[in-house]
Design a protein around this motif. Structure first.
Motif, PDB file in Angstrom:
ATOM      1  N   GLU A  31      33.126 -14.800  17.695  1.00 46.73           N
ATOM      2  CA  GLU A  31      32.608 -14.801  19.071  1.00 46.73           C
ATOM      3  C   GLU A  31      31.326 -13.991  19.159  1.00 46.73           C
ATOM      4  O   GLU A  31      30.370 -14.387  19.837  1.00 46.73           O
ATOM      5  CB  GLU A  31      33.670 -14.256  20.023  1.00 46.73           C
ATOM      6  N   LEU A  34      28.493 -15.972  17.808  1.00 43.58           N
ATOM      7  CA  LEU A  34      28.037 -16.978  18.775  1.00 43.58           C
ATOM      8  C   LEU A  34      27.140 -16.346  19.833  1.00 43.58           C
ATOM      9  O   LEU A  34      26.089 -16.895  20.166  1.00 43.58           O
ATOM     10  CB  LEU A  34      29.232 -17.670  19.440  1.00 43.58           C
ATOM     11  N   GLY A  37      23.739 -15.801  18.806  1.00 41.27           N
ATOM     12  CA  GLY A  37      22.961 -16.994  18.503  1.00 41.27           C
ATOM     13  C   GLY A  37      23.027 -17.415  17.048  1.00 41.27           C
ATOM     14  O   GLY A  37      22.099 -18.040  16.535  1.00 41.27           O
ATOM     15  N   PRO A  39      25.476 -19.542  15.200  1.00 39.08           N
ATOM     16  CA  PRO A  39      26.663 -20.398  15.089  1.00 39.08           C
ATOM     17  C   PRO A  39      27.096 -20.676  13.652  1.00 39.08           C
ATOM     18  O   PRO A  39      28.282 -20.846  13.388  1.00 39.08           O
ATOM     19  CB  PRO A  39      26.259 -21.687  15.807  1.00 39.08           C
ATOM     20  N   GLN A  43      30.850 -20.068  12.416  1.00 38.00           N
ATOM     21  CA  GLN A  43      31.644 -21.100  11.766  1.00 38.00           C
ATOM     22  C   GLN A  43      32.182 -20.600  10.422  1.00 38.00           C
ATOM     23  O   GLN A  43      33.346 -20.826  10.081  1.00 38.00           O
ATOM     24  CB  GLN A  43      30.816 -22.363  11.579  1.00 38.00           C
ATOM     25  N   THR A  65      33.678 -24.850  18.335  1.00 39.18           N
ATOM     26  CA  THR A  65      32.619 -24.419  19.251  1.00 39.18           C
ATOM     27  C   THR A  65      31.349 -24.106  18.468  1.00 39.18           C
ATOM     28  O   THR A  65      30.246 -24.497  18.876  1.00 39.18           O
ATOM     29  CB  THR A  65      33.067 -23.184  20.053  1.00 39.18           C
ATOM     30  N   ALA A  66      31.506 -23.418  17.352  1.00 36.27           N
ATOM     31  CA  ALA A  66      30.349 -23.088  16.509  1.00 36.27           C
ATOM     32  C   ALA A  66      29.697 -24.379  15.993  1.00 36.27           C
ATOM     33  O   ALA A  66      28.466 -24.506  15.990  1.00 36.27           O
ATOM     34  CB  ALA A  66      30.762 -22.178  15.369  1.00 36.27           C
ATOM     35  N   MET A  68      29.642 -27.288  17.326  1.00 38.10           N
ATOM     36  CA  MET A  68      28.921 -27.972  18.404  1.00 38.10           C
ATOM     37  C   MET A  68      27.597 -27.283  18.721  1.00 38.10           C
ATOM     38  O   MET A  68      26.700 -27.900  19.284  1.00 38.10           O
ATOM     39  CB  MET A  68      29.779 -28.034  19.668  1.00 38.10           C
ATOM     40  N   SER A  69      27.484 -26.015  18.340  1.00 39.24           N
ATOM     41  CA  SER A  69      26.257 -25.260  18.620  1.00 39.24           C
ATOM     42  C   SER A  69      25.216 -25.392  17.520  1.00 39.24           C
ATOM     43  O   SER A  69      24.103 -24.887  17.677  1.00 39.24           O
ATOM     44  CB  SER A  69      26.605 -23.780  18.804  1.00 39.24           C
TER      45      SER A  69
END
Length: 70
Positions: A31, A34, A37, A39, A43, A65-66, A68-69
């Motif tokens: 987290e 993320l 900035g 990702p 991941q 989530t990572a 997708m970023s």
């Protein structure tokens, strides 16, 4: 990034002695990456944590989530 690195270090130290706490720290590290900035790092740390807890929903969500970023 400093907080993320601290969480990573603690997770790696605790993975054998206290796996549940280590998994929580892997999540927090991801987290933090993320938020910073990063990702790809998020991941990576989620994947590392999943070696200990492959079905952990928090790590699965973090890794998705990572991804997708990216």
């Amino acid at each position: 990034g400093a907080a993320a690195r601290d969480y990573e270090d603690l997770a790696r130290e605790l993975v054998i002695l206290d796996p549940d706490t280590a998994i929580t720290l892997y999540r927090k590290a991801g987290e933090a990456w993320l938020v910073a900035g990063e990702p790809m790092r998020a991941q990576g740390i989620a994947t590392e944590g999943m070696k200990t807890a492959p079905d952990d929903p928090g790590l699965l969500l973090l890794r998705a989530t990572a991804a997708m970023s990216l």
